[in-house]
Design a protein around this motif. Structure first.
Motif, PDB file in Angstrom:
ATOM      1  N   GLY A 410      51.459  64.409  76.225  1.00 58.68           N
ATOM      2  CA  GLY A 410      51.003  65.567  75.463  1.00 58.68           C
ATOM      3  C   GLY A 410      50.850  65.296  73.983  1.00 58.68           C
ATOM      4  O   GLY A 410      50.762  66.230  73.179  1.00 58.68           O
ATOM      5  N   GLY A 411      50.811  63.995  73.608  1.00 59.68           N
ATOM      6  CA  GLY A 411      50.753  63.646  72.194  1.00 59.68           C
ATOM      7  C   GLY A 411      49.356  63.290  71.713  1.00 59.68           C
ATOM      8  O   GLY A 411      48.370  63.348  72.463  1.00 59.68           O
ATOM      9  N   LYS A 412      49.308  62.933  70.453  1.00 61.91           N
ATOM     10  CA  LYS A 412      48.061  62.538  69.800  1.00 61.91           C
ATOM     11  C   LYS A 412      48.152  61.074  69.385  1.00 61.91           C
ATOM     12  O   LYS A 412      49.235  60.583  69.039  1.00 61.91           O
ATOM     13  N   VAL A 413      47.019  60.387  69.394  1.00 61.75           N
ATOM     14  CA  VAL A 413      46.956  58.977  68.982  1.00 61.75           C
ATOM     15  C   VAL A 413      46.314  58.914  67.604  1.00 61.75           C
ATOM     16  O   VAL A 413      45.204  59.426  67.404  1.00 61.75           O
ATOM     17  N   VAL A 414      47.009  58.300  66.650  1.00 62.74           N
ATOM     18  CA  VAL A 414      46.425  58.107  65.320  1.00 62.74           C
ATOM     19  C   VAL A 414      46.279  56.605  65.083  1.00 62.74           C
ATOM     20  O   VAL A 414      47.216  55.841  65.267  1.00 62.74           O
ATOM     21  N   ILE A 415      45.078  56.202  64.723  1.00 64.64           N
ATOM     22  CA  ILE A 415      44.752  54.779  64.548  1.00 64.64           C
ATOM     23  C   ILE A 415      44.343  54.551  63.100  1.00 64.64           C
ATOM     24  O   ILE A 415      43.283  55.014  62.671  1.00 64.64           O
ATOM     25  N   PRO A 416      45.195  53.856  62.296  1.00 60.85           N
ATOM     26  CA  PRO A 416      44.744  53.482  60.954  1.00 60.85           C
ATOM     27  C   PRO A 416      43.701  52.382  61.084  1.00 60.85           C
ATOM     28  O   PRO A 416      43.932  51.387  61.777  1.00 60.85           O
ATOM     29  N   ALA A 417      42.564  52.558  60.449  1.00 62.53           N
ATOM     30  CA  ALA A 417      41.482  51.586  60.647  1.00 62.53           C
ATOM     31  C   ALA A 417      40.672  51.443  59.371  1.00 62.53           C
ATOM     32  O   ALA A 417      40.524  52.388  58.596  1.00 62.53           O
ATOM     33  N   PHE A 418      40.165  50.236  59.148  1.00 58.16           N
ATOM     34  CA  PHE A 418      39.246  50.029  58.032  1.00 58.16           C
ATOM     35  C   PHE A 418      37.989  50.839  58.305  1.00 58.16           C
ATOM     36  O   PHE A 418      37.483  50.871  59.430  1.00 58.16           O
ATOM     37  N   ALA A 419      37.475  51.489  57.257  1.00 59.37           N
ATOM     38  CA  ALA A 419      36.280  52.313  57.426  1.00 59.37           C
ATOM     39  C   ALA A 419      35.110  51.481  57.925  1.00 59.37           C
ATOM     40  O   ALA A 419      34.274  51.954  58.686  1.00 59.37           O
ATOM     41  N   VAL A 420      35.076  50.225  57.498  1.00 50.15           N
ATOM     42  CA  VAL A 420      33.937  49.353  57.809  1.00 50.15           C
ATOM     43  C   VAL A 420      34.366  48.311  58.840  1.00 50.15           C
ATOM     44  O   VAL A 420      35.214  47.469  58.565  1.00 50.15           O
ATOM     45  N   GLY A 421      33.785  48.385  60.030  1.00 50.31           N
ATOM     46  CA  GLY A 421      34.016  47.342  61.030  1.00 50.31           C
ATOM     47  C   GLY A 421      34.924  47.780  62.143  1.00 50.31           C
ATOM     48  O   GLY A 421      34.475  48.089  63.246  1.00 50.31           O
ATOM     49  N   ARG A 422      36.238  47.855  61.876  1.00 52.23           N
ATOM     50  CA  ARG A 422      37.163  48.197  62.965  1.00 52.23           C
ATOM     51  C   ARG A 422      36.910  49.595  63.486  1.00 52.23           C
ATOM     52  O   ARG A 422      37.025  49.847  64.679  1.00 52.23           O
ATOM     53  N   SER A 423      36.610  50.543  62.597  1.00 58.44           N
ATOM     54  CA  SER A 423      36.396  51.920  63.054  1.00 58.44           C
ATOM     55  C   SER A 423      35.211  51.998  64.014  1.00 58.44           C
ATOM     56  O   SER A 423      35.282  52.671  65.047  1.00 58.44           O
ATOM     57  N   GLN A 424      34.127  51.321  63.675  1.00 58.70           N
ATOM     58  CA  GLN A 424      32.943  51.363  64.553  1.00 58.70           C
ATOM     59  C   GLN A 424      33.231  50.658  65.887  1.00 58.70           C
ATOM     60  O   GLN A 424      32.772  51.105  66.935  1.00 58.70           O
ATOM     61  N   GLU A 425      34.025  49.583  65.836  1.00 58.59           N
ATOM     62  CA  GLU A 425      34.433  48.900  67.070  1.00 58.59           C
ATOM     63  C   GLU A 425      35.235  49.861  67.952  1.00 58.59           C
ATOM     64  O   GLU A 425      35.012  49.966  69.165  1.00 58.59           O
ATOM     65  N   MET A 426      36.175  50.583  67.342  1.00 62.73           N
ATOM     66  CA  MET A 426      36.984  51.560  68.084  1.00 62.73           C
ATOM     67  C   MET A 426      36.104  52.653  68.679  1.00 62.73           C
ATOM     68  O   MET A 426      36.300  53.078  69.824  1.00 62.73           O
ATOM     69  N   MET A 427      35.146  53.122  67.904  1.00 55.68           N
ATOM     70  CA  MET A 427      34.257  54.178  68.388  1.00 55.68           C
ATOM     71  C   MET A 427      33.509  53.733  69.639  1.00 55.68           C
ATOM     72  O   MET A 427      33.381  54.487  70.606  1.00 55.68           O
ATOM     73  N   LEU A 428      33.028  52.484  69.629  1.00 57.10           N
ATOM     74  CA  LEU A 428      32.284  51.975  70.788  1.00 57.10           C
ATOM     75  C   LEU A 428      33.179  51.866  72.023  1.00 57.10           C
ATOM     76  O   LEU A 428      32.777  52.232  73.135  1.00 57.10           O
TER      77      LEU A 428
END
Length: 639
Positions: A410-428
């Protein structure tokens, strides 16, 4: 008459002699690394598509042909004819006519259809109206950064032309020295991660490669004041080359202009845009944290104004004795391995910047195929003997497990990510996992600069992996436009609503927990053991991210207004390896192993002391080459 003026006179005579008699040349100028030929007969030039190619090959220069302003048709007349030539499905969104250069900038959703096969549509436009077309992509996701950069450069066209003419004359100036040597001086990032900066010098030229900050250590900056760098004056530097936009490589480039530098910056077009985005955010974060920033936003604009974008594979003169070629580094959008060809075959040096050797979801793997490289300056972030990352499939499986386990609690996942690169990889990864039913569908909130950085990615799909580029070209298949993605733009109030609401995934900057909105998410979510913080990128020594990763469960919090305190963390902390934009130990070894020919010398940089020394030792034993793990402020002489 100066040597450059004499060169231009000679080039004009040579070009005139090679052209058909009915095509005139009214002027020839250097603009940056390009030779610009002005003609009163642009339509005739355009009818012979091979003319420019033949001239460029013969003169061994990049050539642009422009019409004389006084032979141009009126923009209102030309507009209709241009639109008649371009297929409707190209999706033209804007035409901008510039009479001073005879260029018409065409913004379109599908630039390839404006260009045509081998440039056929572009030539047809010039044949019809005489104007020289330049094509840019309409961003599929609206980007304020791209729009601001384009508008700014449009406003500064006159000054920018002056800058380019000055740069062009510098590049083609007379060589003053008969000596021959090549030197590299290390100004940062040696036996440490961050503050990347080097000087490449010859008797004729000095080039600065990168100028970054050190994450978690704002007071540690590159050694710019030494004699080899700016100690003899900022304008003893001929050129700056930026490998990519991450702040540990780009943050302090505007500082050069504060010190009086007014020369060119060479990088790729997406790196230019991302550089501006990240540097302005860097200033914003410093102000919010009560620190005095090292420069102001005017210096960021100066850096953008002085940037000369290059495409991968273009061989470009940047000094009388230096040619630069940028190649895909596979690290982030627009990142480049920078190859320098020095003298007339004298010596070749490649700076890897940050690289990822294998293909990722976002990018094709780094290029390591060069005609010659005698010395390679190689990043070593994951160069330690035990720095092996799990493969992509295992990493994605583990991330999905973390998301599913947290969802079941029942929790939430928070992912610290660089705005450029890792975030887009995570999104995909997340978009595909939800589409395939591997994880439950839920909102994915993007905080900080992630949405803006994603918009820039979609503006330059030609820099992305081949299959992803094709998906972005089709709006209904663009993964970044999936319904579950939500841009957090309502500030603290929206964060509170998300924290109080249903299960979700949050991607937030900063990636190393050194400030930014991630601090707010820790306050909202850190006290609930059902939530999970998941690290997916490198956490540098000295950063709060590294400390949390190492088990800190109480962290300092700056609550503004001089109010500091402590925050107890009860949420679960996980690390999922394998998503880094850096090659791991094996990838770095393979990068060198498959280079053909292999370099004679390798300088292992941009890694902590053990990583650089381990990699240096392994390359020496494996490939019998001379290797070094330099310290900052060392100078290496080659030749």
């Amino acid at each position: 008459m100066s040597k450059v003026d004499q060169q231009l006179e000679d080039l004009r005579a040579e070009i005139t002699s090679e052209l058909p008699s009915d095509i005139s040349v009214s002027d020839v100028k250097y603009e940056g690394p390009e030779l610009v030929v002005y003609t009163r007969d642009p339509k005739k030039f355009a009818r012979n598509g091979d003319l420019i190619r033949q001239l460029a090959s013969q003169l061994r220069k990049r050539i642009t042909v422009r019409p004389d302003p006084d032979v141009l048709s009126r923009p209102q007349d030309a507009r209709e004819k241009v639109m008649d030539v371009i297929p409707e499905e190209a999706g033209v969104t804007d035409l901008d006519f510039h009479a001073d250069t005879g260029e018409v900038v065409i913004e379109a959703e599908k630039p390839g259809m404006v260009i045509g096969k081998h440039g056929s549509t572009l030539r047809e436009i010039t044949q019809e109206v005489g104007w020289t077309p330049e094509v840019v992509r309409t961003p599929p996701i609206e980007s304020s950064t791209v729009s601001n950069v384009r508008n700014f450069l449009k406003q500064e066209r006159d000054e920018r032309r002056d800058i380019l003419e000055k740069v062009g004359r510098q590049i083609h100036r007379e060589e003053m020295s008969n000596d021959e040597y090549v030197r590299i001086t290390t100004l940062g990032c040696c036996r440490e991660v961050g503050r990347a900066s080097f000087i490449l010098s010859t008797p004729e030229t000095r080039v600065l490669i990168d100028c970054g900050d050190k994450p978690g250590a704002e007071d540690e900056v590159p050694y710019l004041q030494v004699e080899e760098a700016l100690g003899a004056g900022a304008n003893t530097i001929d050129a700056v080359v930026l490998t990519h936009a991450h702040l540990d490589h780009s943050a302090l480039i505007p500082l050069l202009f504060k010190y009086g530098y007014d020369g060119p910056i060479y990088t790729t077009e997406p790196t230019r845009d991302l550089m501006g985005l990240l540097q302005l955010d860097y200033l914003d974060v410093a102000a919010k944290e009560g620190r005095t920033p090292p420069y102001d936003s005017e210096m960021v604009r100066e850096a953008i104004k002085h940037t000369i974008p290059l495409e991968y594979g273009d061989v470009t003169d940047i000094a009388p004795d230096v040619k630069l070629t940028l190649h895909n580094a596979g690290h982030i959008l627009g990142s480049a391995v920078s190859h320098f060809h020095i003298g007339d075959g004298l010596y070749n040096v490649a700076f890897s910047g940050d690289i990822h050797y294998d293909d990722t979801r976002l990018f094709n793997g780094a290029v390591n195929d060069f005609p010659r490289v005698e010395t390679l300056v190689l990043e070593s972030t994951y160069g330690g003997r035990n720095d092996y990352q799990t493969d992509q499939e295992d990493s994605e499986r583990r991330l999905k497990e973390v998301i599913n386990d947290t969802h079941e609690k029942g929790g939430k996942v928070v992912i610290p990510a660089f705005a450029v690169g890792r975030s887009q990889e995570m999104m995909l990864v997340i978009e595909e996992a939800m589409r395939n039913g591997d994880i439950p569908e839920m909102p994915v909130h993007l905080d900080g600069m992630i949405w803006e950085a994603t918009a820039i990615h979609t503006t330059y799909p030609e820099y992305l992996r081949d299959d992803l580029r094709d998906r972005i070209f089709h709006e209904d298949e663009n993964p970044f436009l999936a319904d579950q993605f939500n841009h957090i733009d309502g500030g603290e109030e929206e964060r509170q609503d998300v924290a109080d609401g249903d299960q979700c995934i949050i991607l937030s900057t900063s990636g190393m927990v050194t400030g930014g909105p991630i601090m707010s998410w820790l306050e909202h979510l850190g006290g609930d053991p059902d939530n999970t913080m998941t690290f997916v990128g490198y956490q540098a020594q000295g950063t709060l991210g590294r400390r949390i990763q190492n088990g800190w469960d109480e962290i300092p919090m700056n609550r503004g207004g001089g109010r500091n305190g402590k925050l107890s963390l009860k949420l679960d902390v996980e690390t999922v390896d394998g998503f880094s934009g850096h090659a791991d130990r094996q990838g770095l070894m393979n990068f060198v192993k498959t280079m053909n020919p292999r370099p004679e010398k390798v300088l292992c940089v941009h890694g902590d002391e053990s990583s650089t020394q381990d990699l240096s030792s392994s390359l020496y034993h494996e490939f019998n080459m001379r290797t070094f793990a330099p310290k900052n402020l060392e100078t290496f002489r080659f030749k």
